[in-house]
Design a protein around this motif. Structure first.
Motif, PDB file in Angstrom:
ATOM      1  N   HIS A 159       0.834  -1.191   0.000  1.00  0.00           N
ATOM      2  CA  HIS A 159       0.000   0.000   0.000  1.00  0.00           C
ATOM      3  C   HIS A 159       0.875   1.250   0.000  1.00  0.00           C
ATOM      4  O   HIS A 159       1.997   1.249   0.490  1.00  0.00           O
ATOM      5  N   ALA A 160       0.322   2.320  -0.554  1.00  0.00           N
ATOM      6  CA  ALA A 160       1.029   3.591  -0.596  1.00  0.00           C
ATOM      7  C   ALA A 160       0.992   4.269   0.783  1.00  0.00           C
ATOM      8  O   ALA A 160       0.355   3.757   1.711  1.00  0.00           O
ATOM      9  N   HIS A 161       1.656   5.421   0.893  1.00  0.00           N
ATOM     10  CA  HIS A 161       1.726   6.132   2.174  1.00  0.00           C
ATOM     11  C   HIS A 161       0.333   6.431   2.715  1.00  0.00           C
ATOM     12  O   HIS A 161      -0.539   6.894   1.982  1.00  0.00           O
ATOM     13  N   ALA A 162       0.170   6.189   3.990  1.00  0.00           N
ATOM     14  CA  ALA A 162      -1.108   6.421   4.658  1.00  0.00           C
ATOM     15  C   ALA A 162      -0.967   7.531   5.689  1.00  0.00           C
ATOM     16  O   ALA A 162       0.141   7.836   6.151  1.00  0.00           O
ATOM     17  N   GLU A 163      -2.090   8.097   6.054  1.00  0.00           N
ATOM     18  CA  GLU A 163      -2.126   9.083   7.128  1.00  0.00           C
ATOM     19  C   GLU A 163      -1.842   8.369   8.453  1.00  0.00           C
ATOM     20  O   GLU A 163      -2.186   7.196   8.612  1.00  0.00           O
ATOM     21  N   PRO A 164      -1.246   9.064   9.408  1.00  0.00           N
ATOM     22  CA  PRO A 164      -1.115   8.472  10.745  1.00  0.00           C
ATOM     23  C   PRO A 164      -2.507   8.270  11.342  1.00  0.00           C
ATOM     24  O   PRO A 164      -3.455   8.958  10.970  1.00  0.00           O
ATOM     25  N   ALA A 165      -2.613   7.348  12.247  1.00  0.00           N
ATOM     26  CA  ALA A 165      -3.905   7.092  12.895  1.00  0.00           C
ATOM     27  C   ALA A 165      -4.330   8.317  13.694  1.00  0.00           C
ATOM     28  O   ALA A 165      -3.531   8.888  14.442  1.00  0.00           O
ATOM     29  N   ALA A 166      -5.572   8.711  13.504  1.00  0.00           N
ATOM     30  CA  ALA A 166      -6.136   9.798  14.306  1.00  0.00           C
ATOM     31  C   ALA A 166      -6.406   9.269  15.704  1.00  0.00           C
ATOM     32  O   ALA A 166      -6.448   8.042  15.926  1.00  0.00           O
ATOM     33  N   ASN A 167      -6.593  10.155  16.638  1.00  0.00           N
ATOM     34  CA  ASN A 167      -6.861   9.756  18.014  1.00  0.00           C
ATOM     35  C   ASN A 167      -8.065   8.815  18.064  1.00  0.00           C
ATOM     36  O   ASN A 167      -9.151   9.168  17.614  1.00  0.00           O
ATOM     37  N   GLY A 168      -7.849   7.596  18.544  1.00  0.00           N
ATOM     38  CA  GLY A 168      -8.910   6.610  18.665  1.00  0.00           C
ATOM     39  C   GLY A 168      -9.202   5.833  17.390  1.00  0.00           C
ATOM     40  O   GLY A 168     -10.060   4.958  17.385  1.00  0.00           O
ATOM     41  N   GLN A 169      -8.515   6.126  16.313  1.00  0.00           N
ATOM     42  CA  GLN A 169      -8.752   5.437  15.042  1.00  0.00           C
ATOM     43  C   GLN A 169      -7.990   4.114  15.002  1.00  0.00           C
ATOM     44  O   GLN A 169      -6.822   4.044  15.373  1.00  0.00           O
ATOM     45  N   GLU A 170      -8.639   3.082  14.539  1.00  0.00           N
ATOM     46  CA  GLU A 170      -7.997   1.783  14.375  1.00  0.00           C
ATOM     47  C   GLU A 170      -7.016   1.826  13.199  1.00  0.00           C
ATOM     48  O   GLU A 170      -7.265   2.516  12.200  1.00  0.00           O
ATOM     49  N   ASP A 171      -5.935   1.079  13.283  1.00  0.00           N
ATOM     50  CA  ASP A 171      -4.939   1.030  12.213  1.00  0.00           C
ATOM     51  C   ASP A 171      -5.569   0.627  10.888  1.00  0.00           C
ATOM     52  O   ASP A 171      -5.245   1.186   9.846  1.00  0.00           O
ATOM     53  N   ILE A 172      -6.481  -0.302  10.909  1.00  0.00           N
ATOM     54  CA  ILE A 172      -7.095  -0.808   9.682  1.00  0.00           C
ATOM     55  C   ILE A 172      -7.893   0.266   8.935  1.00  0.00           C
ATOM     56  O   ILE A 172      -8.133   0.163   7.740  1.00  0.00           O
ATOM     57  N   ASP A 173      -8.271   1.334   9.639  1.00  0.00           N
ATOM     58  CA  ASP A 173      -9.095   2.395   9.059  1.00  0.00           C
ATOM     59  C   ASP A 173      -8.299   3.599   8.554  1.00  0.00           C
ATOM     60  O   ASP A 173      -8.887   4.595   8.126  1.00  0.00           O
ATOM     61  N   ARG A 174      -6.979   3.529   8.583  1.00  0.00           N
ATOM     62  CA  ARG A 174      -6.158   4.660   8.129  1.00  0.00           C
ATOM     63  C   ARG A 174      -6.265   4.851   6.621  1.00  0.00           C
ATOM     64  O   ARG A 174      -6.045   3.918   5.857  1.00  0.00           O
ATOM     65  N   PRO A 175      -6.573   6.086   6.164  1.00  0.00           N
ATOM     66  CA  PRO A 175      -6.671   6.345   4.719  1.00  0.00           C
ATOM     67  C   PRO A 175      -5.308   6.680   4.118  1.00  0.00           C
ATOM     68  O   PRO A 175      -4.347   6.958   4.834  1.00  0.00           O
ATOM     69  N   LEU A 176      -5.258   6.700   2.795  1.00  0.00           N
ATOM     70  CA  LEU A 176      -4.064   7.181   2.113  1.00  0.00           C
ATOM     71  C   LEU A 176      -3.909   8.674   2.349  1.00  0.00           C
ATOM     72  O   LEU A 176      -4.889   9.405   2.461  1.00  0.00           O
ATOM     73  N   SER A 177      -2.676   9.109   2.376  1.00  0.00           N
ATOM     74  CA  SER A 177      -2.379  10.536   2.400  1.00  0.00           C
ATOM     75  C   SER A 177      -2.444  11.047   0.959  1.00  0.00           C
ATOM     76  O   SER A 177      -2.480  10.236   0.007  1.00  0.00           O
ATOM     77  N   PRO A 178      -2.443  12.352   0.751  1.00  0.00           N
ATOM     78  CA  PRO A 178      -2.375  12.864  -0.626  1.00  0.00           C
ATOM     79  C   PRO A 178      -1.138  12.343  -1.375  1.00  0.00           C
ATOM     80  O   PRO A 178      -1.213  12.013  -2.558  1.00  0.00           O
ATOM     81  N   VAL A 179      -0.009  12.249  -0.678  1.00  0.00           N
ATOM     82  CA  VAL A 179       1.200  11.684  -1.295  1.00  0.00           C
ATOM     83  C   VAL A 179       0.953  10.224  -1.672  1.00  0.00           C
ATOM     84  O   VAL A 179       1.332   9.767  -2.752  1.00  0.00           O
ATOM     85  N   GLY A 180       0.293   9.494  -0.783  1.00  0.00           N
ATOM     86  CA  GLY A 180      -0.010   8.091  -1.049  1.00  0.00           C
ATOM     87  C   GLY A 180      -0.910   7.907  -2.257  1.00  0.00           C
ATOM     88  O   GLY A 180      -0.708   6.987  -3.057  1.00  0.00           O
ATOM     89  N   LEU A 181      -1.875   8.768  -2.419  1.00  0.00           N
ATOM     90  CA  LEU A 181      -2.754   8.683  -3.589  1.00  0.00           C
ATOM     91  C   LEU A 181      -1.945   8.881  -4.868  1.00  0.00           C
ATOM     92  O   LEU A 181      -2.117   8.130  -5.842  1.00  0.00           O
TER      93      LEU A 181
END
Length: 158
Positions: A9-31
């Motif tokens: 997978h491409a670069h993802a956003e860091p997990a937001a407070n309380g967000q599960e790792d599996i739910d992390r979206p791609l960052s703009p760079v990752g897209l």
């Protein structure tokens, strides 16, 4: 010849407070990385016949960006790819060994360990796989998925 394409997978956003790792979206760079991966696959005529993808948000978003460049093919989500070992990935791949060119979209360290496992017979000496990186493995004839059976024919990263 059969080909196995491994896409981290491409670069993802860091997990937001309380967000599960599996739910992390791609960052703009990752897209942008994912779109570049799809473009590279298309330019190198490495269009998959079928895709097996981890259910994480970042892998699904990577896959959708890639398929936007390569065109759509049969795809399925496979829970076992998330946090997979090379052995678990091998089991997943064997279930779809009926296709000539299989794309697996997943995570490290499983993918970066799978490459030397399939090419050299050991998963202990791996060199890393960048986010959005692609490894293309080729198997001769009716080879099975086993340690040392593949040749690394191409490696790309954004």
């Amino acid at each position: 010849m059969r080909e196995l394409i491994l896409l981290r997978h491409a670069h993802a956003e860091p997990a937001a407070n309380g967000q599960e790792d599996i739910d992390r979206p791609l960052s703009p760079v990752g897209l942008a990385e994912a779109e570049a991966a799809g473009k590279w696959l298309t330019e190198n005529n490495l269009l998959p016949d079928c895709v097996v993808c981890s259910p994480s948000r970042r892998t699904r978003e990577t896959l959708e960006a890639v398929l936007g460049k390569t065109g759509f093919v049969e795809k399925m989500l496979e829970n076992r790819i998330y946090d997979a070992t090379p052995g678990a990935l091998t089991d997943v791949i064997e279930k779809r060994w009926d296709v000539d060119r299989l794309l697996v979209v997943g995570h490290n360290p499983g993918l970066e360990q799978l490459v030397p496992f399939l090419t050299e017979g050991s998963s202990s000496d791996y060199r890393g796989m960048a986010p959005g990186g692609i490894a293309v493995l080729t198997f001769k004839g009716d080879s099975t998925i086993e340690p040392g059976a593949a040749t690394l024919t191409q490696f790309w990263w954004p």
